[in-house]
Design an enzyme around this catalytic site. Structure first.
Site, PDB file in Angstrom:
ATOM      1  CE  LYS A  27      12.457  -5.451  -5.683  1.00 27.63           C
ATOM      2  NZ  LYS A  27      11.376  -6.572  -5.638  1.00 27.63           N
TER       3      LYS A  27
ATOM      4  CG  ASP B 164       6.369   6.575   5.148  1.00 33.97           C
ATOM      5  OD1 ASP B 164       6.853   6.487   6.182  1.00 33.97           O
ATOM      6  OD2 ASP B 164       5.422   6.011   4.752  1.00 33.97           O
TER       7      ASP B 164
ATOM      8  N   PRO C 263      -4.820  11.229   5.732  1.00 33.57           N
ATOM      9  CG  PRO C 263      -3.712  10.942   4.005  1.00 33.57           C
ATOM     10  CD  PRO C 263      -3.684  10.909   5.503  1.00 33.57           C
TER      11      PRO C 263
ATOM     12  CD  GLU D 135      -1.145   4.733  10.437  1.00 33.75           C
ATOM     13  OE1 GLU D 135      -0.498   5.502   9.266  1.00 33.75           O
ATOM     14  OE2 GLU D 135      -2.061   3.858  10.318  1.00 33.75           O
TER      15      GLU D 135
HETATM   16  C1  GAL Z   1      -3.871   3.299   4.744  1.00 29.68           C
HETATM   17  C2  GAL Z   1      -2.215   3.359   4.710  1.00 29.68           C
HETATM   18  C3  GAL Z   1      -1.481   2.466   5.783  1.00 29.68           C
HETATM   19  C4  GAL Z   1      -2.205   2.776   7.202  1.00 29.68           C
HETATM   20  C5  GAL Z   1      -3.692   2.525   6.967  1.00 29.68           C
HETATM   21  C6  GAL Z   1      -4.527   2.869   8.253  1.00 29.68           C
HETATM   22  O1  GAL Z   1      -4.498   4.084   3.838  1.00 29.68           O
HETATM   23  O2  GAL Z   1      -1.873   3.053   3.379  1.00 29.68           O
HETATM   24  O3  GAL Z   1      -0.350   2.754   5.710  1.00 29.68           O
HETATM   25  O4  GAL Z   1      -2.055   4.083   7.456  1.00 29.68           O
HETATM   26  O5  GAL Z   1      -4.323   3.363   6.038  1.00 29.68           O
HETATM   27  O6  GAL Z   1      -5.861   2.298   8.228  1.00 29.68           O
HETATM   28 MN    MN Z   2       4.873   5.063   2.938  1.00 29.89          MN
END
Ligand code: GAL
Ligand code: MN
Length: 291
Positions: free
Chosen positions: A62, A148, A171, A240
């Site tokens: 999706k 992404d 962020p 990640e």
């Molecule tokens: C979230 C994000 C995830 C991952 C996570 C790490 O805000 O959606 O993809 O990066 O933080 O704690």
């Molecule tokens: Mn994403």
């Protein structure tokens, strides 16, 4: 444009700087924030180099719904006036939208299978990017940025991001103490980072740099993912977590501030003067194969 002495020595660019944020790492890599660079000067330096920049984006299942906005906004803000080669990985090649591309920009579509779990789709990117760099990108591009698709560009995302090995501060974590970073904490995983270690918490949704540097990064990450997987381990935040481990021992030469990939859910904070690219709000239950 030829880089003239007049342009180099024009004074305003020398007066730029920020006192409200950290703009250099302890290993002297710049952290790029608005008002720390002169976009005109940067463009005048990099445009004559005749660079090709590859951008990879995965639009599986999706997530195909995000591709049109991603590409249309990228054409307005991403490396404008540079030669850009988008590599789109999807299980639905016929659904790739037709988007008008500026001169010097092109799209290649690569078919990939749709895996059953979003965690696997996400982690599999390291190996797929590795393969494409080996097959093609190493001969075709100077730099590669891996992004992404569930994002939209809003503001200049330009040549100030170019460097050998480039990563971005997540962020949600740029203003948090290190002990709250969501690194992989199990010593049995190859992504392990012990408490008290670590520089920044980097986001998996954006990394890049010179092709040969990114090749080493994705190679290490995909091999470590395979080692873990053979032991039945999946790192806390999949690739990640592996990216964070790699970058702890292979320091990025340039770091992007969260302006370069923000999240729509997070209101603008004091230090964010511009939002260049932002993750769109999405209903995970609706777009993911499993939750
Ligand atoms: C979230 C994000 C995830 C991952 C996570 C790490 O805000 O959606 O993809 O990066 O933080 O704690
Ligand atoms: Mn994403």
């Amino acid at each position: 444009m030829v880089l003239s002495t007049r342009l180099l020595f024009k004074q305003p660019s020398l007066l730029r700087g920020r006192s409200d944020v950290v703009t250099v790492t302890p290993w002297l890599a710049p952290i790029v924030w608005e008002d720390t660079f002169d976009p005109l000067l940067i463009d005048a330096m990099y445009k004559p180099m005749n660079l090709t920049i590859a951008a990879t984006v995965f639009s599986v299942g999706k997530y195909i719904m995000f591709l049109k906005d991603f590409l249309e906004t990228a054409e307005k803000h991403f490396m404008v006036d540079f030669r850009v080669h988008y590599h789109i990985f999807t299980d639905q090649p016929t659904e790739v939208p037709k988007v008008n591309l500026a001169v010097g920009r092109q799209i290649s579509v690569h078919e990939v299978p749709k895996l059953n779990r979003w965690q696997d789709i996400s982690a599999s990117r390291m190996k797929i990017i590795h393969e494409l760099i080996k097959q093609r990108i190493s001969q075709e591009a100077d730099y590669i940025y891996c992004l992404d698709v569930d994002t939209k560009f809003h503001f200049r995302w330009g040549a100030e991001t170019l460097d050998r090995l480039v990563a971005q501060i997540h962020p949600w974590f740029y203003d948090m103490p290190r002990d709250q970073f969501t690194y992989e904490r199990r010593p049995t995983s190859t992504a392990y980072i012990p408490n008290g270690d670590g520089d920044y918490y980097y986001i998996g949704a954006l990394f890049g740099g010179m092709v040969e540097e990114v090749y080493k990064l994705v190679e290490t990450c995909y091999k470590n993912i395979e080692v873990d997987s053979a032991k039945g381990i999946e790192a806390a935040w999949q690739e990640e977590s592996h990216l964070n481990r790699y970058l702890l021992y292979n320091k990025p030469t340039k770091i992007l501030s969260p302006e370069y990939l923000w999240h729509d859910q997070r209101g603008k904070t004091e230090v964010i003067k511009v939002i260049r690219l932002s993750q769109v709000l999405k209903n995970n239950a609706e777009v993911r194969e499993n939750v």
